[in-house]
Design a protein around this motif. Structure first.
Motif, PDB file in Angstrom:
ATOM      1  N   UNK A  18       0.821  -1.212   0.000  1.00 37.67           N
ATOM      2  CA  UNK A  18       0.000   0.000   0.000  1.00 37.67           C
ATOM      3  C   UNK A  18       0.851   1.256   0.000  1.00 37.67           C
ATOM      4  N   UNK A  19       1.942   1.245   0.768  1.00 39.75           N
ATOM      5  CA  UNK A  19       2.842   2.407   0.795  1.00 39.75           C
ATOM      6  C   UNK A  19       3.491   2.608  -0.569  1.00 39.75           C
ATOM      7  N   UNK A  20       3.900   1.508  -1.206  1.00 39.98           N
ATOM      8  CA  UNK A  20       4.485   1.618  -2.550  1.00 39.98           C
ATOM      9  C   UNK A  20       3.491   2.155  -3.563  1.00 39.98           C
ATOM     10  N   UNK A  21       2.247   1.675  -3.480  1.00 36.13           N
ATOM     11  CA  UNK A  21       1.207   2.173  -4.395  1.00 36.13           C
ATOM     12  C   UNK A  21       0.922   3.651  -4.152  1.00 36.13           C
ATOM     13  N   UNK A  22       0.912   4.056  -2.883  1.00 37.07           N
ATOM     14  CA  UNK A  22       0.642   5.458  -2.547  1.00 37.07           C
ATOM     15  C   UNK A  22       1.766   6.361  -3.080  1.00 37.07           C
ATOM     16  N   UNK A  23       3.010   5.943  -2.917  1.00 36.17           N
ATOM     17  CA  UNK A  23       4.144   6.722  -3.430  1.00 36.17           C
ATOM     18  C   UNK A  23       4.061   6.822  -4.948  1.00 36.17           C
ATOM     19  N   UNK A  24       3.769   5.713  -5.598  1.00 38.07           N
ATOM     20  CA  UNK A  24       3.659   5.704  -7.068  1.00 38.07           C
ATOM     21  C   UNK A  24       2.517   6.621  -7.520  1.00 38.07           C
ATOM     22  N   UNK A  25       1.416   6.624  -6.768  1.00 31.34           N
ATOM     23  CA  UNK A  25       0.281   7.478  -7.112  1.00 31.34           C
ATOM     24  C   UNK A  25       0.623   8.959  -6.910  1.00 31.34           C
ATOM     25  N   UNK A  26       1.336   9.272  -5.827  1.00 33.07           N
ATOM     26  CA  UNK A  26       1.679  10.664  -5.533  1.00 33.07           C
ATOM     27  C   UNK A  26       2.716  11.219  -6.504  1.00 33.07           C
ATOM     28  N   UNK A  27       3.689  10.392  -6.881  1.00 31.60           N
ATOM     29  CA  UNK A  27       4.767  10.871  -7.745  1.00 31.60           C
ATOM     30  C   UNK A  27       4.390  10.864  -9.225  1.00 31.60           C
ATOM     31  N   UNK A  28       3.383  10.147  -9.583  1.00 35.71           N
ATOM     32  CA  UNK A  28       2.925  10.158 -10.964  1.00 35.71           C
ATOM     33  C   UNK A  28       3.699   9.197 -11.849  1.00 35.71           C
ATOM     34  N   UNK A  29       3.515   9.336 -13.156  1.00 37.50           N
ATOM     35  CA  UNK A  29       4.132   8.385 -14.091  1.00 37.50           C
ATOM     36  C   UNK A  29       5.657   8.517 -14.173  1.00 37.50           C
ATOM     37  N   UNK A  30       6.210   9.654 -13.745  1.00 39.83           N
ATOM     38  CA  UNK A  30       7.667   9.810 -13.794  1.00 39.83           C
ATOM     39  C   UNK A  30       8.361   8.830 -12.855  1.00 39.83           C
ATOM     40  N   UNK A  31       7.665   8.420 -11.807  1.00 39.65           N
ATOM     41  CA  UNK A  31       8.236   7.491 -10.834  1.00 39.65           C
ATOM     42  C   UNK A  31       8.600   6.167 -11.484  1.00 39.65           C
ATOM     43  N   UNK A  32       7.775   5.706 -12.412  1.00 38.66           N
ATOM     44  CA  UNK A  32       8.044   4.440 -13.077  1.00 38.66           C
ATOM     45  C   UNK A  32       9.183   4.542 -14.073  1.00 38.66           C
ATOM     46  N   UNK A  33       9.484   5.755 -14.543  1.00 37.37           N
ATOM     47  CA  UNK A  33      10.530   5.941 -15.542  1.00 37.37           C
ATOM     48  C   UNK A  33      11.921   6.051 -14.931  1.00 37.37           C
ATOM     49  N   UNK A  34      12.023   6.151 -13.605  1.00 33.06           N
ATOM     50  CA  UNK A  34      13.316   6.298 -12.945  1.00 33.06           C
ATOM     51  C   UNK A  34      14.047   4.963 -12.972  1.00 33.06           C
ATOM     52  N   UNK A  35      15.307   5.000 -13.366  1.00 30.97           N
ATOM     53  CA  UNK A  35      16.134   3.792 -13.364  1.00 30.97           C
ATOM     54  C   UNK A  35      16.762   3.672 -11.975  1.00 30.97           C
ATOM     55  N   UNK A  36      16.118   2.899 -11.088  1.00 29.66           N
ATOM     56  CA  UNK A  36      16.569   2.797  -9.699  1.00 29.66           C
ATOM     57  C   UNK A  36      17.891   2.051  -9.598  1.00 29.66           C
ATOM     58  N   UNK A  37      18.200   1.179 -10.544  1.00 32.57           N
ATOM     59  CA  UNK A  37      19.489   0.483 -10.504  1.00 32.57           C
ATOM     60  C   UNK A  37      20.644   1.463 -10.688  1.00 32.57           C
ATOM     61  N   UNK A  38      20.411   2.514 -11.463  1.00 28.70           N
ATOM     62  CA  UNK A  38      21.449   3.508 -11.693  1.00 28.70           C
ATOM     63  C   UNK A  38      21.732   4.300 -10.405  1.00 28.70           C
ATOM     64  N   UNK A  39      20.739   4.451  -9.544  1.00 25.78           N
ATOM     65  CA  UNK A  39      20.887   5.209  -8.305  1.00 25.78           C
ATOM     66  C   UNK A  39      21.308   4.344  -7.122  1.00 25.78           C
ATOM     67  N   UNK A  40      21.540   3.066  -7.365  1.00 25.46           N
ATOM     68  CA  UNK A  40      21.928   2.151  -6.303  1.00 25.46           C
ATOM     69  C   UNK A  40      23.332   2.504  -5.819  1.00 25.46           C
ATOM     70  N   UNK A  41      23.508   2.774  -4.524  1.00 28.88           N
ATOM     71  CA  UNK A  41      24.849   3.162  -4.038  1.00 28.88           C
ATOM     72  C   UNK A  41      25.885   2.059  -4.200  1.00 28.88           C
ATOM     73  N   UNK A  42      25.455   0.822  -4.347  1.00 31.52           N
ATOM     74  CA  UNK A  42      26.425  -0.255  -4.569  1.00 31.52           C
ATOM     75  C   UNK A  42      27.057  -0.164  -5.941  1.00 31.52           C
ATOM     76  N   UNK A  43      26.438   0.584  -6.859  1.00 31.68           N
ATOM     77  CA  UNK A  43      26.978   0.765  -8.196  1.00 31.68           C
ATOM     78  C   UNK A  43      28.000   1.893  -8.254  1.00 31.68           C
TER      79      UNK A  43
END
Length: 141
Positions: free
Chosen positions: A45-70
């Motif tokens: 539910x928290x993930x859905x709420x964040x996705x709803x609040x941030x809009x479609x741009x949230x799905x376009x973010x490449x989270x692997x690129x922002x991973x600090x292990x990278x």
């Protein structure tokens, strides 16, 4: 997960079975299962709420690129040094019409005639080779 290896986990289960007894153990197992299901539902539910609040741009973010292990400092330096826009004749990027202070190629105040005299130009805002004098004092850096 919690630093418990499988053999320690089995010992903990055996101790729980002995302490709780066969009468209360099924009730506690159901309570634990219900708690895990509720936590998963809340996280979803928290993930859905964040996705709803941030809009479609949230799905376009490449989270692997922002991973600090990278994070690899060598790669970052290599990419910064292989900049295609870099001009060795103009390492500070002053030939594009804007000086380091954004005031163009003519200096003002301390960077005016006094600065031009210090860096060896004729004081008229031009370098000896005819190019405009930089908008900063190269001796000060």
């Amino acid at each position: 997960m919690f630093g418990i290896n499988p053999s320690e986990f089995i010992v903990l289960l055996a101790v729980a079975a002995i302490v709780l007894g066969p009468e209360r153990l099924p009730q506690y197992a159901q309570s634990l299962a219900r708690l895990v299901r509720e936590l998963r539902r809340m996280a979803q539910g928290a993930g859905d709420k964040v996705r709803e609040e941030l809009g479609p741009e949230f799905d376009e973010v490449d989270w692997r690129k922002l991973d600090p292990r990278q994070y690899d400092p060598r790669r970052i330096v290599r990419e910064a040094l292989s900049d295609a826009d870099f001009d060795p004749a103009d390492p500070l990027g002053l030939r594009n019409g804007q000086g380091a202070n954004g005031s163009g190629s003519q200096g003002s105040g301390a960077n005016g005639a006094n600065g031009a005299a210090r860096n060896g130009s004729n004081g008229a805002g031009a370098a000896p080779d005819g190019e405009p004098a930089p908008a900063f004092d190269p001796d000060a850096t």
